[in-house]
Design an enzyme around this catalytic site. Structure first.
Site, short mmCIF file in Angstrom:
data_model
loop_
_atom_site.label_atom_id
_atom_site.label_comp_id
_atom_site.label_asym_id
_atom_site.label_seq_id
_atom_site.Cartn_x
_atom_site.Cartn_y
_atom_site.Cartn_z
N HIS A 13 45.25 33.25 47.79
CA HIS A 13 45.29 32.05 46.98
C HIS A 13 46.23 30.74 47.32
O HIS A 13 46.88 29.99 46.58
CB HIS A 13 45.39 32.39 45.44
CG HIS A 13 44.21 33.14 44.89
ND1 HIS A 13 43.11 32.50 44.35
CD2 HIS A 13 44.18 34.52 44.88
CE1 HIS A 13 42.23 33.40 43.90
NE2 HIS A 13 42.99 34.74 44.15
N LYS A 16 38.12 30.43 50.01
CA LYS A 16 38.59 29.75 48.95
C LYS A 16 39.03 28.37 49.43
O LYS A 16 38.00 27.50 49.47
CB LYS A 16 39.74 30.43 48.43
CG LYS A 16 39.35 31.82 47.78
CD LYS A 16 40.45 32.61 47.01
CE LYS A 16 40.05 33.66 46.08
NZ LYS A 16 39.31 34.94 46.88
N SER A 30 46.42 35.73 41.30
CA SER A 30 45.27 34.68 40.60
C SER A 30 45.00 34.49 39.08
O SER A 30 44.29 33.51 38.99
CB SER A 30 43.84 35.15 41.33
OG SER A 30 43.65 36.40 41.12
#
Length: 405
Positions: A214, A245, A186
């Protein structure tokens, strides 16, 4: 000891180092994201550092599913999953997640942090004599889960296959092994060599645990992550992901075999003793996953905006880490200047990007972590790049050779 004096001194030390974190009090406006109201700064700001990568937290399908479920079932889940908190919405979401990753089963947690902590902690602790081989750049949640397990831990150099193989070869063939790593890291935005790690796992009879937090939603034809994009999901023992996310809601999960998920469900304290996610949240996540399984519009526009910003930064010589992912780390290299630029961006330009300083990243690598979304406009991008260029000049920061040169 005077406890309050100790707390003040430690906080003052953070301030002196430029590492003290201040929160902007933001209120996102439905239908207007990435714009938001800032209640302790300039009234209107544009958010450039959200992990709601695709803007799905504002998507009509997600909001509709949450409203319908809230009106139908009420607010809370009613307790832990074991006692009274397993709802139809949770079961449907786990089925959707298992299908997303082409696994037999999935298990839902309250966050990505908890899913890593609970799953890794349980697997490593309960498998006799298990050795965990952990990438040096793994997330804090993975590190804490491994530490909690009290299993033997071997750290291998970040994305270094030679070092990983050497450490695997040094272990007895009979010792159970678990290789823990991430797909997209990340802070630097680099991507793991998943295939090659799976090859080593097969050669040395090791399990694999891939953190895709991610990657899910963003990569692969159905948003299954980097492993889906590369056709490798079937080779991984456990795929861990988040709903907070790219899917735009909250929660974490693992996807794996029926037996492994049932094993974690049965033994993980982080699952057993935690109140379940509200059904409305689970329903919103299910709607988000279903939409992104069939729609590539968001992913394509997202990738186009990422490429455009990288090109614009290259054109003015602003240093950023060149990586193959959607994360754009603009390197400042000084904690005080990083916070100063972040403050000026917010207060003078209405641009919200939090500084990323130690301990999140090593000292000397402080940065602004930019995460474009498909709902940022070309006007938003123009304002961002123009502001960064002005502040880079004002702070007399180093530049890279301009792309045109």
């Amino acid at each position: 000891m005077n406890y309050q004096d100790f707390f003040r001194a430690e906080l003052d030390r953070l301030r002196d180092q430029g590492n003290y974190r201040s929160f902007a009090e933001l209120e996102r406006q439905r239908g207007a994201y990435p714009n938001a109201v800032c209640h302790n700064g300039p009234e209107e700001v544009t958010i450039w550092c959200s992990n709601d990568y695709l803007g799905m937290g504002q998507h009509p399908a997600v909001l509709s599913a949450m409203h319908q479920t809230l009106d139908k079932t009420g607010a809370g889940a009613g307790g832990t999953r074991n006692i009274s908190g397993t709802t139809r919405a949770h079961v449907e979401l786990e089925r959707e997640l298992a299908d997303l990753h082409q696994k037999e089963a999935a298990l839902l947690f309250t966050s990505g942090y908890v899913s890593n902590w609970a799953a890794l902690g349980t697997l490593a602790a309960r498998i006799p004599d298990c050795v965990v081989l952990s990438d040096a750049m793994n997330h804090a949640s993975m590190i804490e889960g491994i530490r909690h397990s009290k299993a033997q831990k071997v750290i291998w150099k970040h994305n270094d296959l030679t070092d990983l193989e050497a450490k695997l070869a040094a272990l007895s063939p009979d010792v159970p092994k678990l290789i823990a790593f991430e797909s997209v890291y990340s802070m630097d935005g680099d991507i793991a060599p998943i295939k090659e790690i799976c090859d080593l796992a097969d050669r040395y009879n090791a399990m694999t645990y891939l953190d895709e937090v991610h990657g899910v939603g963003l990569y692969g034809p159905r948003g299954g992550g980097v492993a889906e994009r590369e056709g490798l999901m079937h080779r991984l023992t456990v795929i861990e992901g988040t709903l907070g996310k790219a899917f735009g809601v909250m929660g974490g999960y693992i996807a794996a075999s029926t037996e492994l998920c049932d094993f974690v469900r049965s033994f993980a304290s982080g699952f057993i003793f935690t109140t379940a996610l509200p059904p409305a949240v689970a329903a919103g996540a299910t709607a988000s996953i279903r939409h992104l399984k069939t729609s590539n519009v968001e992913r394509e526009q997202h990738q186009a905006n990422v490429a455009l910003i990288r090109a614009r930064l290259d054109a003015i010589g602003l240093p950023h880490i060149d990586n193959p992912s959607h994360i754009i780390p603009v390197m400042v290299g000084d904690a005080a200047k990083c916070k100063y630029i972040s403050d000026l961006l917010l207060n003078d330009y209405g641009i919200y990007i939090q500084p990323i300083n130690y301990p999140t990243v090593p000292e000397g690598t402080e940065r602004l972590r930019i995460t474009p979304s498909p709902v940022h406009t070309t006007g938003d991008i123009d304002r961002l790049v123009d502001a960064l260029e002005e502040l880079w000049t004002q702070c007399n920061l180093a530049r890279m050779p301009r792309a045109a040169e």
